[in-house]
Design a protein around this motif. Sequence first.
Motif, PDB file in Angstrom:
ATOM      1  N   TRP A 197      17.406  60.770 -16.285  1.00 37.71           N
ATOM      2  CA  TRP A 197      17.087  60.023 -15.126  1.00 37.71           C
ATOM      3  C   TRP A 197      17.445  60.813 -14.002  1.00 37.71           C
ATOM      4  N   PHE A 198      18.541  61.783 -14.039  1.00 37.84           N
ATOM      5  CA  PHE A 198      18.764  62.575 -12.872  1.00 37.84           C
ATOM      6  C   PHE A 198      17.349  63.953 -12.687  1.00 37.84           C
ATOM      7  N   GLU A 199      16.797  64.107 -13.791  1.00 40.32           N
ATOM      8  CA  GLU A 199      15.913  65.360 -13.722  1.00 40.32           C
ATOM      9  C   GLU A 199      14.632  64.512 -13.331  1.00 40.32           C
ATOM     10  N   SER A 200      14.530  63.271 -13.527  1.00 43.57           N
ATOM     11  CA  SER A 200      13.162  62.320 -12.968  1.00 43.57           C
ATOM     12  C   SER A 200      13.512  62.051 -11.713  1.00 43.57           C
ATOM     13  N   GLN A 201      14.515  62.063 -10.860  1.00 42.42           N
ATOM     14  CA  GLN A 201      14.742  61.628  -9.678  1.00 42.42           C
ATOM     15  C   GLN A 201      14.852  60.129  -9.690  1.00 42.42           C
ATOM     16  N   ASP A 202      15.146  59.517 -10.621  1.00 38.64           N
ATOM     17  CA  ASP A 202      15.021  57.887 -10.788  1.00 38.64           C
ATOM     18  C   ASP A 202      16.379  57.223 -10.620  1.00 38.64           C
ATOM     19  N   LEU A 203      17.444  58.060 -10.244  1.00 37.63           N
ATOM     20  CA  LEU A 203      18.602  57.504  -9.899  1.00 37.63           C
ATOM     21  C   LEU A 203      18.638  56.510  -8.631  1.00 37.63           C
ATOM     22  N   ASP A 204      18.894  55.456  -8.785  1.00 38.90           N
ATOM     23  CA  ASP A 204      19.003  54.603  -7.355  1.00 38.90           C
ATOM     24  C   ASP A 204      20.370  54.118  -7.121  1.00 38.90           C
ATOM     25  N   ASP A 205      20.892  54.614  -6.427  1.00 37.52           N
ATOM     26  CA  ASP A 205      22.399  54.126  -5.777  1.00 37.52           C
ATOM     27  C   ASP A 205      22.610  53.189  -4.544  1.00 37.52           C
ATOM     28  N   ASP A 206      21.310  52.755  -4.021  1.00 42.37           N
ATOM     29  CA  ASP A 206      21.275  51.807  -2.962  1.00 42.37           C
ATOM     30  C   ASP A 206      21.215  50.342  -3.057  1.00 42.37           C
ATOM     31  N   TRP A 207      21.585  49.863  -4.734  1.00 37.21           N
ATOM     32  CA  TRP A 207      21.244  48.470  -4.786  1.00 37.21           C
ATOM     33  C   TRP A 207      22.229  47.486  -4.361  1.00 37.21           C
ATOM     34  N   PHE A 208      23.562  47.921  -4.372  1.00 38.93           N
ATOM     35  CA  PHE A 208      24.531  47.139  -3.871  1.00 38.93           C
ATOM     36  C   PHE A 208      25.480  47.909  -2.691  1.00 38.93           C
ATOM     37  N   ASP A 209      26.388  46.966  -2.226  1.00 42.64           N
ATOM     38  CA  ASP A 209      27.138  47.724  -1.260  1.00 42.64           C
ATOM     39  C   ASP A 209      28.497  48.044  -2.141  1.00 42.64           C
ATOM     40  N   ASP A 210      29.409  48.464  -1.357  1.00 44.44           N
ATOM     41  CA  ASP A 210      30.572  49.118  -2.197  1.00 44.44           C
ATOM     42  C   ASP A 210      31.347  48.166  -2.661  1.00 44.44           C
ATOM     43  N   GLN A 211      31.599  46.938  -2.111  1.00 44.65           N
ATOM     44  CA  GLN A 211      32.302  45.869  -2.716  1.00 44.65           C
ATOM     45  C   GLN A 211      31.837  45.418  -4.150  1.00 44.65           C
ATOM     46  N   MET A 212      30.593  45.297  -3.833  1.00 40.05           N
ATOM     47  CA  MET A 212      29.899  44.653  -5.336  1.00 40.05           C
ATOM     48  C   MET A 212      30.091  45.822  -6.307  1.00 40.05           C
ATOM     49  N   ILE A 213      29.851  47.028  -5.821  1.00 44.98           N
ATOM     50  CA  ILE A 213      29.969  48.206  -6.959  1.00 44.98           C
ATOM     51  C   ILE A 213      31.210  48.197  -7.512  1.00 44.98           C
ATOM     52  N   ALA A 214      32.246  48.049  -6.481  1.00 44.94           N
ATOM     53  CA  ALA A 214      33.648  47.946  -7.174  1.00 44.94           C
ATOM     54  C   ALA A 214      34.081  46.813  -8.151  1.00 44.94           C
ATOM     55  N   LEU A 215      33.367  45.677  -7.785  1.00 40.91           N
ATOM     56  CA  LEU A 215      33.406  44.427  -8.626  1.00 40.91           C
ATOM     57  C   LEU A 215      33.033  44.819 -10.094  1.00 40.91           C
ATOM     58  N   LEU A 216      31.677  45.120 -10.200  1.00 36.99           N
ATOM     59  CA  LEU A 216      30.854  45.345 -11.344  1.00 36.99           C
ATOM     60  C   LEU A 216      31.721  46.421 -12.235  1.00 36.99           C
ATOM     61  N   ASP A 217      31.922  47.514 -11.398  1.00 38.06           N
ATOM     62  CA  ASP A 217      32.687  48.525 -12.260  1.00 38.06           C
ATOM     63  C   ASP A 217      34.017  48.195 -12.778  1.00 38.06           C
ATOM     64  N   ALA A 218      34.695  47.256 -12.080  1.00 36.54           N
ATOM     65  CA  ALA A 218      35.917  46.977 -12.621  1.00 36.54           C
ATOM     66  C   ALA A 218      35.978  45.913 -13.831  1.00 36.54           C
ATOM     67  N   THR A 219      34.862  45.157 -13.609  1.00 37.97           N
ATOM     68  CA  THR A 219      34.415  44.084 -14.934  1.00 37.97           C
ATOM     69  C   THR A 219      34.076  45.014 -15.956  1.00 37.97           C
ATOM     70  N   MET A 220      33.449  45.968 -15.808  1.00 34.70           N
ATOM     71  CA  MET A 220      33.142  46.985 -16.962  1.00 34.70           C
ATOM     72  C   MET A 220      34.032  47.505 -17.541  1.00 34.70           C
ATOM     73  N   ALA A 221      35.137  48.216 -16.775  1.00 35.96           N
ATOM     74  CA  ALA A 221      36.362  48.960 -17.023  1.00 35.96           C
ATOM     75  C   ALA A 221      37.348  47.965 -17.898  1.00 35.96           C
ATOM     76  N   GLU A 222      37.121  46.518 -17.714  1.00 37.14           N
ATOM     77  CA  GLU A 222      38.115  45.700 -18.230  1.00 37.14           C
ATOM     78  C   GLU A 222      37.535  44.962 -19.305  1.00 37.14           C
ATOM     79  N   SER A 223      36.337  45.266 -19.742  1.00 38.64           N
ATOM     80  CA  SER A 223      35.553  44.755 -20.655  1.00 38.64           C
ATOM     81  C   SER A 223      36.065  44.713 -22.021  1.00 38.64           C
ATOM     82  N   ALA A 224      36.601  46.075 -22.418  1.00 43.76           N
ATOM     83  CA  ALA A 224      36.880  46.374 -23.938  1.00 43.76           C
ATOM     84  C   ALA A 224      37.892  47.725 -23.804  1.00 43.76           C
ATOM     85  N   PRO A 225      38.778  47.729 -24.834  1.00 42.40           N
ATOM     86  CA  PRO A 225      39.864  48.910 -24.754  1.00 42.40           C
ATOM     87  C   PRO A 225      39.231  50.146 -24.764  1.00 42.40           C
TER      88      PRO A 225
END
Length: 255
Positions: A200-228
């Motif tokens: 992805w990085f080599e194709s410059q296809d990484l898109d980091d503008d989809w969500f605001d910081d608050q939504m990013i934090a919410l989704l990341d926290a959900t993932m981190a808590e999803s499994a041990p």
Amino acid sequence: MLTISQLAGYAGVTVAAVRHYHKIGLLPEPERDRSGYRSYNAAAVARLIRIRVLASAGVPLAQVEDLLDADPEDFAEEVRELDARLRAEVRRLQDTRKRLARLAAGEHLALPQSVVGYLDRLRELGVEERYIERERDAWIVVAAQFPDEIDAVIANKHEDLDDPDRVRFYSLVSGALDWSADDPRVVELADILDRILTRWFESQDLDDDWFDDQMIALLDATMAESAPAAKRLLTLLEERGWKGWTRVERMPADR
């Protein structure tokens, strides 16, 4: 002359219906005879039959009297208006049935068909339903935030599944909800994601503008808590130079 029971029998209704029509004024109530009984004539039978036919056709009782007393032209106009209202009601009920069908289908409640199709494809790959439920919830959030872009995003996700690394990722992550943090398969997952992210990085296809910081934090926290094993996976990705989950960033090589 007829008794109320005979009247009801000739008109095909119950005695209780006759009394109700008397009460609301649809059917005139005759005077009682010397014996204290009401008697009805043929006109009452005809009117009662007309009431029954109109009510059976779906005409509200509140409108029946107007139709009974209308001349032919007014009657036809009243029927046309009633028909238009009934057709509108039919459309409303059909829409309600469609919504109920979507509710019965579960995922259709809050997801566009494109996402449902993608989740079905994951099922075809053998991904466990427990994992699909978590991915579904994430897509509900994404689809709500970006309803106009979601179909294009899902089209790209389908293309991603042509990548053997993606297929292997899903075959592993399907059961990852039960892994312990030190399960060796977590390392394999990190290696697979490292290869995917590198491409992805080599194709410059990484898109980091989809969500605001608050939504990013919410989704990341959900993932981190999803499994041990989830937090360890994020740690392993950082060791390979990647930070974040929803918004992935490549860390400097000399960090």
